[in-house]
Design a protein around this motif. Structure first.
Motif, PDB file in Angstrom:
ATOM      1  N   GLY A 179     -16.318  -5.026  65.194  1.00 52.09           N
ATOM      2  CA  GLY A 179     -16.092  -4.742  63.785  1.00 52.09           C
ATOM      3  C   GLY A 179     -14.711  -5.165  63.343  1.00 52.09           C
ATOM      4  O   GLY A 179     -14.044  -5.975  64.000  1.00 52.09           O
ATOM      5  N   ILE A 191     -23.709  -4.007  58.076  1.00 52.89           N
ATOM      6  CA  ILE A 191     -22.369  -3.492  58.379  1.00 52.89           C
ATOM      7  C   ILE A 191     -22.327  -2.033  57.939  1.00 52.89           C
ATOM      8  O   ILE A 191     -22.658  -1.716  56.799  1.00 52.89           O
ATOM      9  CB  ILE A 191     -21.278  -4.281  57.626  1.00 52.89           C
ATOM     10  N   PHE A 246     -15.228  -1.431  59.391  1.00 53.18           N
ATOM     11  CA  PHE A 246     -16.523  -2.107  59.297  1.00 53.18           C
ATOM     12  C   PHE A 246     -17.075  -2.223  60.708  1.00 53.18           C
ATOM     13  O   PHE A 246     -16.389  -2.722  61.599  1.00 53.18           O
ATOM     14  CB  PHE A 246     -16.353  -3.525  58.753  1.00 53.18           C
ATOM     15  N   THR A 247     -18.308  -1.766  60.942  1.00 47.15           N
ATOM     16  CA  THR A 247     -18.943  -1.881  62.247  1.00 47.15           C
ATOM     17  C   THR A 247     -20.207  -2.721  62.122  1.00 47.15           C
ATOM     18  O   THR A 247     -21.093  -2.404  61.321  1.00 47.15           O
ATOM     19  CB  THR A 247     -19.308  -0.488  62.811  1.00 47.15           C
ATOM     20  N   GLN A 248     -20.285  -3.781  62.908  1.00 47.86           N
ATOM     21  CA  GLN A 248     -21.445  -4.675  62.915  1.00 47.86           C
ATOM     22  C   GLN A 248     -22.622  -3.960  63.555  1.00 47.86           C
ATOM     23  O   GLN A 248     -22.498  -3.406  64.640  1.00 47.86           O
ATOM     24  CB  GLN A 248     -21.114  -5.938  63.709  1.00 47.86           C
ATOM     25  N   TYR A 251     -20.137 -12.883  60.567  1.00 49.80           N
ATOM     26  CA  TYR A 251     -19.314 -11.685  60.423  1.00 49.80           C
ATOM     27  C   TYR A 251     -17.853 -12.061  60.184  1.00 49.80           C
ATOM     28  O   TYR A 251     -17.184 -11.469  59.336  1.00 49.80           O
ATOM     29  CB  TYR A 251     -19.431 -10.776  61.652  1.00 49.80           C
ATOM     30  N   TYR A 268     -15.487 -10.940  57.035  1.00 46.83           N
ATOM     31  CA  TYR A 268     -14.195 -10.253  57.146  1.00 46.83           C
ATOM     32  C   TYR A 268     -13.080 -11.075  56.514  1.00 46.83           C
ATOM     33  O   TYR A 268     -12.196 -10.522  55.855  1.00 46.83           O
ATOM     34  CB  TYR A 268     -13.872  -9.940  58.606  1.00 46.83           C
TER      35      TYR A 268
END
Length: 124
Positions: free
Chosen positions: A3, A64, A80-82, A101, A105
């Motif tokens: 993330g 996310i 933010f966590t994938q 991703y 970001y």
């Protein structure tokens, strides 16, 4: 999962809404899961499963999770966590997801920077 973390200045609720708007402008549907959390989703799960890497950047299903916390200094800590890996597209799909991703970001960081509210951004 991997993330990214952004520290954003200004009023935390305004910073939160700015992040949601930035993600919305990138084609994400943002659903709040709490006052200070949300899930952002873009692309098609079916296309990712059926087409794999051929689903492309906009078609690849990307999720996310966002956790937003006010720091002791009064800034917003946005993590933010994938939630998807791209594994349904094999090695090419996983590689494509990593790039997607990172582009997300980078775009969020650039937008926050251009608004003058980005304090820091780091990979987590």
């Amino acid at each position: 999962m991997a993330g990214h973390k952004f520290i954003v200045g200004g009023e935390p609720a305004v910073a939160r809404d700015t992040i949601y708007t930035i993600l919305g402008n990138q084609g994400f549907t943002v659903n709040q899961t709490g006052e200070w959390s949300a899930r952002a989703e873009r692309g098609s799960k079916a296309a990712s499963l059926v087409l794999g890497a051929l689903a492309g950047k906009k078609g690849r299903h990307v999720i996310i999770d966002l956790e937003l916390v006010t720091t002791p200094e009064g800034n917003l800590d946005a993590t933010f966590t994938q939630k998807t890996s791209g594994a349904s597209g094999g090695l090419l799909g996983a590689s494509q997801a990593i790039k997607i991703y990172q582009e997300i970001y980078d775009s969020v960081g650039e937008a926050l920077q251009s608004d003058g509210i980005l304090i820091s951004n780091t990979k987590v």
